[in-house]
Structure formats: structure tokens, C-alpha cells
Design an enzyme around this catalytic site. Structure first.
Site, PDB file in Angstrom:
ATOM      1  N   ASP A   8       3.861 -12.793  -3.360  1.00  0.00           N
ATOM      2  CA  ASP A   8       4.226 -13.823  -3.453  1.00  0.00           C
ATOM      3  C   ASP A   8       4.913 -14.333  -2.444  1.00  0.00           C
ATOM      4  O   ASP A   8       6.106 -14.725  -3.548  1.00  0.00           O
ATOM      5  CB  ASP A   8       2.944 -14.993  -3.675  1.00  0.00           C
ATOM      6  CG  ASP A   8       2.718 -16.343  -2.797  1.00  0.00           C
ATOM      7  OD1 ASP A   8       1.886 -16.872  -2.991  1.00  0.00           O
ATOM      8  OD2 ASP A   8       3.407 -16.107  -1.801  1.00  0.00           O
ATOM      9  N   ASP A 103       2.323 -14.066   3.697  1.00  0.00           N
ATOM     10  CA  ASP A 103       3.497 -13.759   2.795  1.00  0.00           C
ATOM     11  C   ASP A 103       2.585 -13.333   1.103  1.00  0.00           C
ATOM     12  O   ASP A 103       3.474 -13.628   0.281  1.00  0.00           O
ATOM     13  CB  ASP A 103       3.965 -15.157   2.961  1.00  0.00           C
ATOM     14  CG  ASP A 103       3.372 -15.817   1.236  1.00  0.00           C
ATOM     15  OD1 ASP A 103       1.926 -16.272   1.298  1.00  0.00           O
ATOM     16  OD2 ASP A 103       3.766 -16.890   0.929  1.00  0.00           O
ATOM     17  N   GLU A 104       1.489 -12.703   1.404  1.00  0.00           N
ATOM     18  CA  GLU A 104       0.863 -12.410   0.083  1.00  0.00           C
ATOM     19  C   GLU A 104       0.125 -11.450   0.602  1.00  0.00           C
ATOM     20  O   GLU A 104      -0.910 -10.996   1.069  1.00  0.00           O
ATOM     21  CB  GLU A 104      -0.233 -14.195  -0.434  1.00  0.00           C
ATOM     22  CG  GLU A 104      -1.102 -13.736  -1.321  1.00  0.00           C
ATOM     23  CD  GLU A 104      -1.879 -14.874  -1.717  1.00  0.00           C
ATOM     24  OE1 GLU A 104      -1.462 -15.584  -1.131  1.00  0.00           O
ATOM     25  OE2 GLU A 104      -2.651 -14.462  -2.388  1.00  0.00           O
TER      26      GLU A 104
HETATM   27  P1  TTP Z   1       2.138 -20.127   0.069  1.00  0.00           P
HETATM   28  O1  TTP Z   1       2.731 -18.443  -0.284  1.00  0.00           O
HETATM   29  O2  TTP Z   1       1.213 -21.188   0.052  1.00  0.00           O
HETATM   30  O3  TTP Z   1       3.708 -21.253   0.413  1.00  0.00           O
HETATM   31  P2  TTP Z   1       4.675 -21.130  -0.309  1.00  0.00           P
HETATM   32  O4  TTP Z   1       5.540 -19.149   0.633  1.00  0.00           O
HETATM   33  O5  TTP Z   1       5.870 -21.132   1.218  1.00  0.00           O
HETATM   34  O6  TTP Z   1       5.764 -20.989  -1.257  1.00  0.00           O
HETATM   35  P3  TTP Z   1       6.046 -20.733  -2.517  1.00  0.00           P
HETATM   36  O7  TTP Z   1       7.171 -20.233  -2.939  1.00  0.00           O
HETATM   37  O8  TTP Z   1       5.150 -21.643  -3.202  1.00  0.00           O
HETATM   38  O9  TTP Z   1       4.980 -19.470  -2.643  1.00  0.00           O
HETATM   39  O10 TTP Z   1       1.778 -20.338   1.955  1.00  0.00           O
HETATM   40  C1  TTP Z   1       2.470 -19.249   2.137  1.00  0.00           C
HETATM   41  C2  TTP Z   1       2.864 -19.596   3.835  1.00  0.00           C
HETATM   42  O11 TTP Z   1       1.951 -20.212   4.491  1.00  0.00           O
HETATM   43  C3  TTP Z   1       4.034 -20.609   3.446  1.00  0.00           C
HETATM   44  O12 TTP Z   1       5.006 -20.664   3.965  1.00  0.00           O
HETATM   45  C4  TTP Z   1       3.232 -21.360   5.175  1.00  0.00           C
HETATM   46  C5  TTP Z   1       2.040 -21.425   5.866  1.00  0.00           C
HETATM   47  N1  TTP Z   1       1.251 -22.038   4.761  1.00  0.00           N
HETATM   48  C6  TTP Z   1       0.929 -23.158   5.689  1.00  0.00           C
HETATM   49  O13 TTP Z   1       0.783 -23.217   7.049  1.00  0.00           O
HETATM   50  N2  TTP Z   1      -0.060 -24.375   5.596  1.00  0.00           N
HETATM   51  C7  TTP Z   1      -0.471 -23.955   4.341  1.00  0.00           C
HETATM   52  O14 TTP Z   1      -1.468 -25.094   4.098  1.00  0.00           O
HETATM   53  C8  TTP Z   1      -0.274 -23.136   2.951  1.00  0.00           C
HETATM   54  C9  TTP Z   1      -0.900 -23.294   1.944  1.00  0.00           C
HETATM   55  C10 TTP Z   1       0.908 -22.672   3.325  1.00  0.00           C
HETATM   56 MG    MG Z   2       4.269 -18.145  -1.052  1.00  0.00          MG
END
Ligand code: TTP
Ligand code: MG
Length: 355
Positions: A8, A103-104
Site C-alpha cells: 500500500d 495504490d494497493e
Molecule cells: P489509501 O491507501 O487509503 O490512502 P493513502 O495512500 O493516501 O494514505 P495511507 O498512507 O494511509 O495509505 O488510498 C489511496 C489513494 O486513494 C489516496 O491517496 C487517495 C485515494 N482515495 C480517495 O480518493 N478517496 C478516499 O476516500 C480514499 C480512502 C482514498
Molecule cells: Mg495508501
């Protein structure tokens, strides 16, 4: 025993923005739109999270919490490009890659393309190669099933690497707040809290029968998962279940003519996407979000699959007319299709004829 890796990216959209503009480093960066726009926060830097800013929050609220925040719009092209690069890295190690979002992803490296028995070695290499390819950090969890791999990737964010083994799994699972378990959303979590289940340790005390009585089939999943059992496989390709387009208006709308025009535009966008993916669908769905955020979805099923713009518009319009409470303003409109026929050989032909 399987070897599963969950990757992630850290603060993904924000990290990409900072890479493009290093002067944003260390600042409260909020990605999603301007503070006075009607958009929501997509993500924010860890600095902004300290002020309580979260994904999904209206930008206006984020601005109240963090007035010094720097707000930027999303650049999806850049995020997609970075996403493609990380997937390229994953595929150097296994073809069993299940992307969950841009991103995952989950990887099954039980057998892998470099014949490496130690999944921690693969995880370290992946982290390094992602850094080289994108100049971005990620967090990685290594374990023997998907759920634990995901928990592992969250444990030491950002730039983390954690391994959950059969030995340390019970301790981690027992301490885990109930809302963190796979399949337990806010409604189920609230129900569990009422039953006195707050952590994995509490959940562990319940019998399979009692959990099934309270939560149906998922009860059995909960019973197993708290014991480190999660048989879900890493699936490298999953058919989409639905396809949809939606739009949040700059100002709430209460005029039928204007709504119908917007619906027409949405259907047009939807049909282009369906065309690109060669998809038809049998069930047409309309989504209405009122100005108080109340959501109404209605659908109608056809006897035959379609990708025809006129047909979809006709049914969507009827759903709108029949279900819109005209005394109320609409904030968002969406239209979609489900019960899809994928790769339908006739769709393209029909699409062109009907348009
Ligand atoms: P996430 O992996 O949930 O968050 P993140 O990568 O920003 O932070 P973390 O370090 O905690 O993993 O989500 C990945 C991307 O997806 C995030 O950068 C933006 C997008 N996203 C949205 O557009 N809306 C949302 O509600 C979420 C949860 C994520
Ligand atoms: Mg993330």
C-alpha cells in the site's frame, strides 16, 4: 502455507504531488480540490492528518480544521502512471497480483518468478524497486493470508515492512480493534460493540454458532479470521460487477430540465466507457444524492443486455422522474449498469448503429 504480500503506497496522491513539487514537503497538503469547492478530500499528507483531516471529508471542513493547509486538485494521469509502474514491479515477482486500487495490491508469492523462498527478501526488493521506479515509499505486509498481510502493511506506516507469522499472529489479532477486521464495517462494528466485542480477544471468545446466529454467513468468516484463518485467494483478474458515472454539481439543482440535461451527459460518458471496455449490461441504476447527502438508488432490469445510449437514457430518465422528490434539491446524480456481459461481441456493432 501460502506466502502473501500486501503493498500500500503511503499518502499516495499527496506523495505524488510532493514528488512533482518538492516545496510542498513537510507541509499540510490536502489533495482533492480548493477549500471553498464542494469536493471532498481524496487524501492528505501525514502533517495534515495531525489536524484531523481525513479522506472523504468535505474540503470546506478540512479547511476549518487546518486553515494553513495547501489545497491542490487531483492529477489522475500522474497517479495512474505511478500505479502502472508499481504493477510492473509486482509482475517481476509473480503473475498472481490482485490490484485493489491504484495504490494497493495483494501478491501471492508462494511460488514466484525468482524462486525466492523468503517472502521478506521479495518484499524488501519490491520496496526498493518501487522507490527506484517512482521515487515513492510504500508500506508492505508479509504473511500467510490476505487479511494478515493487509494488517501488516498498516502496522508501520509510512515506509513500513512487517511480517506476521503463525507465532506472532495471535498477539496481534487479539489486540486489534474490532473495526479493523476484514468485513467489519461501521454498522457491524457498532453491533459488535453493543455485544461487548471490542477487540480480537473479545471476538475470539464467541462460538462459531453464536456468531453465525448474529451475523449470518459472515459470522463464520469472523470466527476463522480471528484465528488467523482466511482462505481468500489472490485473484489476478476480477470481472467488474458494474460500471457507472456520476457527477457532483457545483450548485445543487432543483430544475427538471437541467437535471435531464445532466443525465444525458452522464449517459453519454457512460456509454463511451462501456464501448471502450466492450461491455453491455442488463440492469440500469440511477443514483440521486440530495443536498442533505441522503442517497437514493433505484434500478430497473431489462430482458436483454444493452449498451445503447437511447435505451439507457430512456430508462434512467424514467427512474429520475419517478423517484425524485421534486421539493428537494439534488447534489449528485449518477447512472450505471450492472449484471454485465463482458466482452460481448455484438456490443460494438449495436452501439454504433444506435448512436
Ligand atoms: P489509501 O491507501 O487509503 O490512502 P493513502 O495512500 O493516501 O494514505 P495511507 O498512507 O494511509 O495509505 O488510498 C489511496 C489513494 O486513494 C489516496 O491517496 C487517495 C485515494 N482515495 C480517495 O480518493 N478517496 C478516499 O476516500 C480514499 C480512502 C482514498
Ligand atoms: Mg495508501
Amino acid at each position: 502455507m501460502r506466502k502473501i504480500i500486501h503493498v500500500d503506497m503511503d499518502a499516495f496522491y499527496a506523495a505524488v504531488e510532493i514528488r512533482e513539487n518538492p516545496s510542498l514537503k513537510g507541509k499540510c497538503l490536502i489533495v482533492g480540490g480548493s477549500p471553498n469547492s464542494r469536493g471532498v478530500v481524496s487524501t492528505c499528507s501525514y502533517e495534515a492528518r495531525k489536524f484531523g483531516v481525513r479522506s472523504g471529508m468535505p474540503c470546506s471542513q478540512a479547511w476549518r480544521l487546518c486553515p494553513q493547509g495547501i489545497f491542490v486538485n487531483c492529477n489522475f494521469g500522474l497517479y495512474r502512471e505511478a500505479s502502472a509502474k508499481i504493477r510492473e514491479v509486482f509482475h517481476r515477482y509473480t503473475s498472481l497480483v490482485e490490484p485493489v486500487s491504484l495504490d494497493e495490491a495483494y501478491l501471492d508469492v508462494t511460488t514466484n518468478l525468482i524462486d525466492e523462498p523468503d517472502s521478506m527478501v521479495i518484499a524488501r526488493r519490491i520496496k526498493q524497486e518501487i522507490m527506484e521506479a517512482t521515487q515513492l515509499t510504500c508500506s508492505v505486509g508479509v504473511s500467510f493470508n490476505k487479511f494478515l498481510a493487509k494488517i501488516g502493511s498498516e502496522m508501520q506506516k509510512p515506509d513500513g515492512l512487517s511480517q506476521i507469522t503463525p507465532e506472532n499472529a495471535p498477539e496481534i489479532l487479539f489486540a486489534l480493534p474490532i473495526g479493523k477486521f476484514h468485513g467489519i464495517g461501521s454498522v457491524t462494528a457498532a453491533k459488535m460493540q453493543k455485544m461487548g466485542i471490542h477487540t480480537g480477544a473479545d471476538l475470539h471468545k464467541w462460538s462459531a454458532t453464536d456468531l453465525v446466529n448474529h451475523f449470518g454467513k459472515m459470522g463464520l468468516f469472523f470466527y476463522n479470521v480471528v484465528r488467523g484463518i482466511d482462505e481468500r485467494e489472490v485473484i489476478s483478474y476480477r470481472d467488474p460487477k458494474s460500471i457507472s458515472c456520476e457527477h457532483t454539481f457545483n450548485e445543487d439543482i432543483s430544475d427538471m430540465k437541467e437535471l435531464v440535461q445532466n443525465l444525458k451527459d452522464l449517459v453519454e460518458r457512460l456509454v463511451i466507457r462501456m464501448h471502450n471496455k466492450n461491455i453491455q449490461g442488463k440492469s440500469i441504476m440511477l443514483k440521486i444524492k440530495y443536498d442533505n447527502f441522503e442517497l437514493v438508488t433505484r434500478s430497473v432490469s431489462l430482458t436483454q443486455s444493452t449498451a445503447d445510449q437511447k435505451t439507457i437514457f430512456k430508462h434512467a430518465q424514467r427512474l429520475l422522474v419517478e423517484n425524485w422528490d421534486e421539493s428537494r434539491k439534488i447534489r449528485l446524480l449518477g447512472v450505471g449498469l450492472s449484471r454485465l456481459d463482458l466482452d460481448s461481441s455484438t456490443s460494438e456493432e449495436q452501439l454504433f448503429l444506435d448512436i
